[in-house]
Structure formats: structure tokens, C-alpha cells
Design a protein around this motif. Structure first.
Motif, PDB file in Angstrom:
ATOM      1  N   GLN A  74       0.820  -1.219   0.000  1.00  0.00           N
ATOM      2  CA  GLN A  74       0.000   0.000   0.000  1.00  0.00           C
ATOM      3  C   GLN A  74       0.853   1.266   0.000  1.00  0.00           C
ATOM      4  OE1 GLN A  74      -3.064   0.334  -0.557  1.00  0.00           O
ATOM      5  NE2 GLN A  74      -4.267   1.333   1.033  1.00  0.00           N
ATOM      6  N   LEU A  75       2.145   1.114   0.236  1.00  0.00           N
ATOM      7  CA  LEU A  75       2.990   2.274   0.467  1.00  0.00           C
ATOM      8  C   LEU A  75       3.078   3.199  -0.748  1.00  0.00           C
ATOM      9  CD1 LEU A  75       4.702   3.544   2.681  1.00  0.00           C
ATOM     10  CD2 LEU A  75       6.669   2.258   1.810  1.00  0.00           C
ATOM     11  N   ALA A  80       1.971   8.439  -3.419  1.00  0.00           N
ATOM     12  CA  ALA A  80       1.544   9.144  -4.626  1.00  0.00           C
ATOM     13  C   ALA A  80       0.410  10.130  -4.384  1.00  0.00           C
ATOM     14  CB  ALA A  80       1.114   8.126  -5.688  1.00  0.00           C
ATOM     15  N   ASP A  81      -0.315   9.978  -3.274  1.00  0.00           N
ATOM     16  CA  ASP A  81      -1.471  10.835  -2.985  1.00  0.00           C
ATOM     17  C   ASP A  81      -1.065  11.908  -1.978  1.00  0.00           C
ATOM     18  OD1 ASP A  81      -3.831  12.019  -2.232  1.00  0.00           O
ATOM     19  OD2 ASP A  81      -4.895  10.139  -1.815  1.00  0.00           O
ATOM     20  N   PRO A  82      -0.903  13.159  -2.396  1.00  0.00           N
ATOM     21  CA  PRO A  82      -0.433  14.208  -1.480  1.00  0.00           C
ATOM     22  C   PRO A  82      -1.417  14.530  -0.363  1.00  0.00           C
ATOM     23  CG  PRO A  82      -1.109  15.160  -3.569  1.00  0.00           C
ATOM     24  CD  PRO A  82      -1.118  13.670  -3.767  1.00  0.00           C
ATOM     25  N   THR A  83      -2.652  14.074  -0.478  1.00  0.00           N
ATOM     26  CA  THR A  83      -3.639  14.332   0.573  1.00  0.00           C
ATOM     27  C   THR A  83      -3.711  13.190   1.591  1.00  0.00           C
ATOM     28  OG1 THR A  83      -5.496  13.305  -0.631  1.00  0.00           O
ATOM     29  CG2 THR A  83      -5.016  15.623  -1.104  1.00  0.00           C
ATOM     30  N   ALA A 156      10.789   0.852   2.921  1.00  0.00           N
ATOM     31  CA  ALA A 156      10.242   2.203   3.057  1.00  0.00           C
ATOM     32  C   ALA A 156      11.366   3.235   3.029  1.00  0.00           C
ATOM     33  CB  ALA A 156       9.449   2.317   4.357  1.00  0.00           C
ATOM     34  N   ALA A 157      12.442   2.979   3.755  1.00  0.00           N
ATOM     35  CA  ALA A 157      13.572   3.906   3.784  1.00  0.00           C
ATOM     36  C   ALA A 157      14.175   4.078   2.392  1.00  0.00           C
ATOM     37  CB  ALA A 157      14.631   3.406   4.770  1.00  0.00           C
ATOM     38  N   MET A 226       1.345   6.035   7.201  1.00  0.00           N
ATOM     39  CA  MET A 226       0.774   4.879   7.884  1.00  0.00           C
ATOM     40  C   MET A 226       1.153   4.930   9.349  1.00  0.00           C
ATOM     41  SD  MET A 226       1.783   1.759   5.308  1.00  0.00           S
ATOM     42  CE  MET A 226       1.180   1.729   3.613  1.00  0.00           C
ATOM     43  N   GLN A 227       0.348   4.250  10.157  1.00  0.00           N
ATOM     44  CA  GLN A 227       0.710   3.965  11.533  1.00  0.00           C
ATOM     45  C   GLN A 227       0.610   2.455  11.731  1.00  0.00           C
ATOM     46  OE1 GLN A 227      -0.251   6.856  14.764  1.00  0.00           O
ATOM     47  NE2 GLN A 227      -1.986   7.349  13.453  1.00  0.00           N
TER      48      GLN A 227
END
Length: 300
Positions: A74-75, A80-83, A156-157, A226-227
Motif C-alpha cells: 500500500q505504500l 503518490a497521494d499528497p492528501t 520504506a527507507a 501509515m501507523q
């Protein structure tokens, strides 16, 4: 994860539903730690099966690998979505911007580091969590990574995402915790990405072990994609730690689970336990055990 005996949501499968909600901010009241009580080393222990499942079952490993793999998938969408934000409106979500650096906020204990050997010691010794034994364990820096956590964090990094560690290990445990994180291969950009219990947040006062102020602090400099945690309180404040109130919170925020919030299994301790016994941690162990039995839904 939080190293207190009264925080968690649920253990098991993650729902993959992508949407958002607009909840109001809540404030959690944390129950006190359970008292330390001697018990026969080979006697019955509420945590025996739970710790054994975490350490020896393929199902636990599969569950954590599944959660981290689904979060990784999902990352790119979140980037890609700035919101896109995983913070609730009153905890910084209203001030998120695509101009901020991207980050993923994770809990430490039972989220990226596995403390089941500490729990196993308690089972072996017939004892309960206490600050002294916990601090000694943290100082040992022997916690291994939760399966899947290192792979996710490194991926992610590599995409330019900063890993932020909001933990209820104390702020004083920063150095040993960062050393443990780095030892197992988890990326730590610098000391500022560890926000332990007691971290000062200007203009915001945290009560007990709540994490809301620290999430607001992160929101000032990062867009939180994300959390990830093992406790419901790793995502929002729980004001009323009762089963009914927790059910209502889950129903309200369910659409973020498996999209912006990712929950890992932790059957060894958590808010669910306190809620099941009306947060009566001052009761002796046998009375707490009886309260748990009374909370069971028995087939008739």
C-alpha cells in the motif's frame, strides 16, 4: 506497543479496506500496572499459551509477515497521494501537506521488536510485569525483530520514507532502544525519530502513556502515510477502556484498518485485558482470573 498491561486492540487478521473517516479526538485514561505476585514456577499462568503462540507458532509469524507485506504493498499508493495521511484530524491530520517529508509511524514493542523472551521469563518465574525487570530487559538490547518489520522498514527507507518510533518505553531508554533497533537492521535516521514516553511537546500535555501529543509533534515535520502498532492506542486515544467503548471505536474507524492503520497480533498483554476485568488491576491474581472467566461467552 506499549509496555503496560492495559493496551491492545485485537490479534489476528488485518482488514484491507481503504477509505477514511473524520473522528474527534479522544483522551485515554491508563490503568496502573498489575502488581507483582509470586506464583509457583510450574503453576497455571494466564500468559503461557499466549507467549508460546508468539514464540513457536507458524500462525503468529504468518500473521506478522502478512501484515507487513500488505502495508508495503500500500505504500506506493500513499506516497503518490499528497492528501493521504494516517493521522486523525485533531492529532495533526488537518495540517498534513504533500510538501512535508513522508514518514511511517510505528510502535516499538511487539510491533518492530519482539519482547516475548521477557514475557517468557515472567511465565517461568511465576511473576508479572514490573518496571525493574522491564528496564533490565531493555538494557540487555536482546529483542529480535518482529517477522516482516525489518523488510518493510528497509523498503520504506529506500523510497525516502522516514521511520518514526513512538514508544512507551521512556525517553531515558532512547540510547539503548536505538541501539537495539539498529542492531537488528531497522533504519534509524537520527535520535529525533525516537519519541519515548516523557518526550516534551510544547503546548501539549500528555497524560499517562497516551501518544496523541507525540503524534502531533510528528505532524509538524512529516506527512504520516501509515501507523503500525499492536495496541489500539498506537493509533488514537481511548478515553473509556471498556469493551463496549472499544467496540464502538473499532466500528467508527474500521475503514482505516488495512489501509492507513496496520495492527499486529499481541495476545500477551493489552487494553483488551483491562477492559475485560473492568480495569480492576488492584485485584489479586486469582480474582482477576475469575473476572476473566466471567467475561467469557460460553456456549449454552
Amino acid at each position: 506497543m506499549s509496555r503496560f498491561p492495559a493496551f491492545t486492540l485485537l490479534a489476528g487478521a488485518v482488514l484491507s479496506l481503504a477509505a477514511c473517516s473524520s473522528p474527534a479526538r479522544l483522551t485515554r485514561v491508563s490503568p496502573p500496572p498489575a502488581p507483582v505476585e509470586a506464583a509457583p514456577a510450574n503453576g497455571a499462568n494466564d500468559n503461557l499459551n499466549a507467549v508460546l503462540w508468539v514464540q513457536r507458532s507458524q500462525e503468529y509469524r504468518a500473521s506478522t509477515l502478512q501484515t507487513w507485506a500488505m502495508a508495503a504493498a500500500q505504500l506506493d499508493r500513499a506516497l503518490a497521494d499528497p492528501t493521504w495521511t494516517a493521522l486523525l484530524p485533531d492529532e495533526g491530520g488537518n495540517h498534513q501537506s504533500g510538501k512535508l517529508k513522508p514518514a511511517v509511524v510505528v510502535d516499538v514493542d511487539e510491533t518492530v521488536l519482539d519482547n516475548s523472551p521477557y514475557q517468557a521469563r515472567l511465565v517461568r518465574d511465576g511473576s508479572s510485569y514490573n518496571d525493574a525487570t522491564w528496564e533490565a530487559w531493555v538494557d540487555e538490547q536482546k529483542a529480535e525483530p518482529v517477522p516482516g518489520a525489518v523488510q518493510f522498514a528497509q523498503a520504506a527507507a529506500a523510497k525516502g520514507v522516514t521511520m518514526i518510533y513512538i514508544s512507551n518505553r521512556t525517553a531515558a531508554m532512547k540510547d539503548v532502544t536505538i541501539a537495539n533497533l539498529r542492531k537488528v537492521g531497522l533504519p534509524v535516521a537520527d535520535d529525533s525519530v525516537y519519541l519515548g514516553l516523557g518526550t516534551p511537546v510544547p503546548g501539549c500535555t500528555e497524560h499517562g502513556s497516551e501518544k496523541g501529543c507525540r503524534r502531533q509533534l510528528v505532524a509538524q515535520n512529516y506527512r504520516v502515510l501509515m501507523q503500525v502498532g499492536d495496541q489500539f492506542t498506537d493509533f488514537l486515544q481511548v478515553e473509556d477502556n471498556t469493551l463496549a467503548a472499544r467496540d464502538a471505536l473499532l466500528d467508527k474507524h474500521q475503514r482505516w484498518i488495512g489501509s492507513r492503520w496496520w495492527i499486529l497480533p499481541n495476545p500477551t498483554y493489552g487494553g483488551w485485558e483491562g477492559a475485560a476485568i473492568n480495569n480492576a488491576w488492584s485485584l489479586p491474581a486469582d480474582k482477576r482470573n475469575a473476572a476473566k472467566r466471567d467475561a467469557l461467552e460460553v456456549a449454552r
